[in-house]
Scaffold this motif. Structure first.
Motif, PDB file in Angstrom:
ATOM      1  N   PRO A 198     -85.289  64.619   7.142  1.00  0.00           N
ATOM      2  CA  PRO A 198     -85.422  65.963   6.586  1.00  0.00           C
ATOM      3  C   PRO A 198     -84.185  66.822   6.869  1.00  0.00           C
ATOM      4  O   PRO A 198     -83.469  66.572   7.836  1.00  0.00           O
ATOM      5  CB  PRO A 198     -86.635  66.528   7.335  1.00  0.00           C
ATOM      6  N   LEU A 199     -83.980  67.792   6.005  1.00  0.00           N
ATOM      7  CA  LEU A 199     -82.943  68.789   6.254  1.00  0.00           C
ATOM      8  C   LEU A 199     -83.616  69.922   7.032  1.00  0.00           C
ATOM      9  O   LEU A 199     -84.585  70.511   6.571  1.00  0.00           O
ATOM     10  CB  LEU A 199     -82.399  69.322   4.916  1.00  0.00           C
ATOM     11  N   ASN A 202     -79.811  73.960   7.857  1.00  0.00           N
ATOM     12  CA  ASN A 202     -78.695  73.269   7.185  1.00  0.00           C
ATOM     13  C   ASN A 202     -78.196  72.094   8.039  1.00  0.00           C
ATOM     14  O   ASN A 202     -77.067  71.659   7.946  1.00  0.00           O
ATOM     15  CB  ASN A 202     -77.557  74.255   6.861  1.00  0.00           C
ATOM     16  N   ILE A 203     -79.118  71.621   8.885  1.00  0.00           N
ATOM     17  CA  ILE A 203     -78.785  70.521   9.802  1.00  0.00           C
ATOM     18  C   ILE A 203     -79.456  69.225   9.325  1.00  0.00           C
ATOM     19  O   ILE A 203     -80.640  69.232   8.971  1.00  0.00           O
ATOM     20  CB  ILE A 203     -79.294  70.839  11.237  1.00  0.00           C
ATOM     21  N   CYS A 204     -78.707  68.128   9.365  1.00  0.00           N
ATOM     22  CA  CYS A 204     -79.268  66.818   9.001  1.00  0.00           C
ATOM     23  C   CYS A 204     -80.200  66.345  10.115  1.00  0.00           C
ATOM     24  O   CYS A 204     -79.820  66.348  11.291  1.00  0.00           O
ATOM     25  CB  CYS A 204     -78.122  65.817   8.796  1.00  0.00           C
ATOM     26  N   GLY A 205     -81.420  65.927   9.742  1.00  0.00           N
ATOM     27  CA  GLY A 205     -82.405  65.469  10.734  1.00  0.00           C
ATOM     28  C   GLY A 205     -82.061  64.110  11.332  1.00  0.00           C
ATOM     29  O   GLY A 205     -82.730  63.650  12.250  1.00  0.00           O
ATOM     30  N   GLY A 206     -81.000  63.485  10.827  1.00  0.00           N
ATOM     31  CA  GLY A 206     -80.612  62.173  11.363  1.00  0.00           C
ATOM     32  C   GLY A 206     -79.497  62.291  12.379  1.00  0.00           C
ATOM     33  O   GLY A 206     -79.615  61.808  13.506  1.00  0.00           O
ATOM     34  N   CYS A 207     -78.404  62.973  12.012  1.00  0.00           N
ATOM     35  CA  CYS A 207     -77.235  63.041  12.904  1.00  0.00           C
ATOM     36  C   CYS A 207     -77.076  64.414  13.549  1.00  0.00           C
ATOM     37  O   CYS A 207     -76.182  64.593  14.380  1.00  0.00           O
ATOM     38  CB  CYS A 207     -75.968  62.664  12.136  1.00  0.00           C
ATOM     39  N   ASN A 208     -77.944  65.387  13.145  1.00  0.00           N
ATOM     40  CA  ASN A 208     -77.910  66.738  13.711  1.00  0.00           C
ATOM     41  C   ASN A 208     -76.604  67.481  13.445  1.00  0.00           C
ATOM     42  O   ASN A 208     -76.241  68.394  14.192  1.00  0.00           O
ATOM     43  CB  ASN A 208     -78.191  66.731  15.218  1.00  0.00           C
ATOM     44  N   LEU A 209     -75.911  67.087  12.380  1.00  0.00           N
ATOM     45  CA  LEU A 209     -74.684  67.798  12.019  1.00  0.00           C
ATOM     46  C   LEU A 209     -74.957  68.667  10.787  1.00  0.00           C
ATOM     47  O   LEU A 209     -75.920  68.443  10.063  1.00  0.00           O
ATOM     48  CB  LEU A 209     -73.557  66.798  11.745  1.00  0.00           C
ATOM     49  N   PHE A 227     -77.217  62.414  -0.111  1.00  0.00           N
ATOM     50  CA  PHE A 227     -76.955  61.749   1.181  1.00  0.00           C
ATOM     51  C   PHE A 227     -76.209  62.672   2.124  1.00  0.00           C
ATOM     52  O   PHE A 227     -75.413  63.494   1.691  1.00  0.00           O
ATOM     53  CB  PHE A 227     -76.121  60.477   0.954  1.00  0.00           C
ATOM     54  N   CYS A 228     -76.480  62.548   3.397  1.00  0.00           N
ATOM     55  CA  CYS A 228     -75.717  63.290   4.400  1.00  0.00           C
ATOM     56  C   CYS A 228     -74.305  62.714   4.403  1.00  0.00           C
ATOM     57  O   CYS A 228     -74.120  61.497   4.485  1.00  0.00           O
ATOM     58  CB  CYS A 228     -76.354  63.139   5.777  1.00  0.00           C
ATOM     59  N   GLU A 229     -73.330  63.566   4.302  1.00  0.00           N
ATOM     60  CA  GLU A 229     -71.950  63.091   4.226  1.00  0.00           C
ATOM     61  C   GLU A 229     -71.492  62.477   5.557  1.00  0.00           C
ATOM     62  O   GLU A 229     -70.608  61.629   5.591  1.00  0.00           O
ATOM     63  CB  GLU A 229     -71.037  64.258   3.844  1.00  0.00           C
ATOM     64  N   LYS A 230     -72.134  62.913   6.655  1.00  0.00           N
ATOM     65  CA  LYS A 230     -71.725  62.438   7.991  1.00  0.00           C
ATOM     66  C   LYS A 230     -72.357  61.089   8.339  1.00  0.00           C
ATOM     67  O   LYS A 230     -71.680  60.201   8.835  1.00  0.00           O
ATOM     68  CB  LYS A 230     -72.112  63.477   9.064  1.00  0.00           C
ATOM     69  N   CYS A 231     -73.681  60.958   8.120  1.00  0.00           N
ATOM     70  CA  CYS A 231     -74.332  59.713   8.571  1.00  0.00           C
ATOM     71  C   CYS A 231     -74.817  58.839   7.416  1.00  0.00           C
ATOM     72  O   CYS A 231     -75.347  57.749   7.649  1.00  0.00           O
ATOM     73  CB  CYS A 231     -75.483  60.028   9.531  1.00  0.00           C
ATOM     74  N   ASN A 232     -74.635  59.334   6.197  1.00  0.00           N
ATOM     75  CA  ASN A 232     -74.999  58.562   4.991  1.00  0.00           C
ATOM     76  C   ASN A 232     -76.490  58.309   4.821  1.00  0.00           C
ATOM     77  O   ASN A 232     -76.880  57.446   4.031  1.00  0.00           O
ATOM     78  CB  ASN A 232     -74.252  57.225   4.956  1.00  0.00           C
ATOM     79  N   ARG A 233     -77.325  59.042   5.533  1.00  0.00           N
ATOM     80  CA  ARG A 233     -78.776  58.878   5.332  1.00  0.00           C
ATOM     81  C   ARG A 233     -79.219  59.717   4.133  1.00  0.00           C
ATOM     82  O   ARG A 233     -78.557  60.694   3.760  1.00  0.00           O
ATOM     83  CB  ARG A 233     -79.542  59.307   6.587  1.00  0.00           C
ATOM     84  N   ILE A 234     -80.348  59.331   3.568  1.00  0.00           N
ATOM     85  CA  ILE A 234     -80.912  60.096   2.453  1.00  0.00           C
ATOM     86  C   ILE A 234     -81.541  61.359   3.038  1.00  0.00           C
ATOM     87  O   ILE A 234     -82.236  61.296   4.063  1.00  0.00           O
ATOM     88  CB  ILE A 234     -81.975  59.282   1.687  1.00  0.00           C
ATOM     89  N   LEU A 235     -81.276  62.494   2.393  1.00  0.00           N
ATOM     90  CA  LEU A 235     -81.840  63.765   2.875  1.00  0.00           C
ATOM     91  C   LEU A 235     -83.023  64.173   1.987  1.00  0.00           C
ATOM     92  O   LEU A 235     -83.075  63.813   0.812  1.00  0.00           O
ATOM     93  CB  LEU A 235     -80.776  64.867   2.811  1.00  0.00           C
ATOM     94  N   TYR A 236     -83.965  64.912   2.579  1.00  0.00           N
ATOM     95  CA  TYR A 236     -85.040  65.481   1.752  1.00  0.00           C
ATOM     96  C   TYR A 236     -85.453  66.838   2.322  1.00  0.00           C
ATOM     97  O   TYR A 236     -85.177  67.158   3.472  1.00  0.00           O
ATOM     98  CB  TYR A 236     -86.229  64.530   1.636  1.00  0.00           C
TER      99      TYR A 236
END
Ligand SMILES: [Zn+2]
Length: 241
Positions: A198-199, A202-209, A227-236
């Protein structure tokens, strides 16, 4: 892909992710089990070491007593032989020498007999220690087997749960667009079992960036997978589910 379609795909992927994350966690737990089994086994083997030492000591006592008994027998034969020779002796000097020889052998025998006596006492003492240690080891073995069966049970429970989850996964997976599913699976393997996140603000729930505003806008448009540009995970976005 239409607006609804992307949302549906994401919802399915999120559902899949819940299943996969549990599978990932369970596999991690499963991987630790052989080392745990090995550790308790080694601990138990270590507790048997003292018994082993005592048993070896007992063997040594028995072995050295047998040697002493053999030695005693040889001395006894020596005395018999010397006694038999006495009758054939002609001179007083030879007679006295033979008697002295017999006395000397008998003195040696007395020392050996003492040693044998002490060895019996020592044997009884160590034997009692062995019995005590055997009881200890039996108690430790009970504990070890109990721990082992507990871990074996845990392994079976985990394996059963993984089976259930895999069947759930194949059901949900069949409802996902194959291209999406393929992408998701690839990220899952590379990113420690976490492919869609999840987003949060404005923080990615995977890499916290921080996620770029442009990507957040794309996410809100619901036109495509973002996709998160930092960790390449799918965002929702959780609110869109
Ligand atoms: Zn990220």
């Amino acid at each position: 892909m239409s607006d609804t379609s992307v949302n549906v795909q994401i919802a399915k992927l999120v559902e899949l992710q819940k299943i996969d994350y549990e599978v990932y966690d369970l596999n991690g737990q499963l991987e630790e089990k052989p080392a745990m089994l090995e550790e308790i086994k080694e601990l138990f083997e270590g507790k048997k070491a003292n018994l082993h030492v005592l048993e070896e000591k007992l063997k040594t006592i028995q072995l050295s007593r047998k040697e002493q008994e053999l030695e005693l027998k040889v001395k006894e034969e020596g005395v018999s032989k010397a006694n038999a020779q006495l009758s054939a002796i002609k001179t007083n000097k030879e007679y006295t020498a033979k008697i002295s020889e017999i006395e000397s052998i008998k003195a040696d025998m007395s020392v050996i007999e003492d040693k044998i006596l002490i060895s019996y006492e020592e044997f009884d003492k160590v034997n009692a220690e062995v019995a005590k240690e055997k009881a200890n080891v039996a108690e430790e073995e009970k504990k070890y087997l109990l721990q082992k069966s507990k871990i074996d049970d845990e392994i079976n429970i985990i394996k059963d749960r993984i089976k259930v989850l895999k069947s759930q996964k194949s059901k949900v997976g069949s409802e996902v667009d194959p291209a999406c599913l393929d992408m998701y699976e690839k990220i899952l393997v590379r990113k420690n079992g976490l492919a869609i996140v999840p987003l949060n603000g404005n923080i990615c729930g995977g890499c916290n960036l921080n996620v770029l505003p442009q990507e957040i806008n794309n996410l809100k448009k619901k036109h495509e997978l973002v996709f998160c540009e930092k960790c390449n995970r799918i965002l929702y976005l959780e609110e869109y589910l």
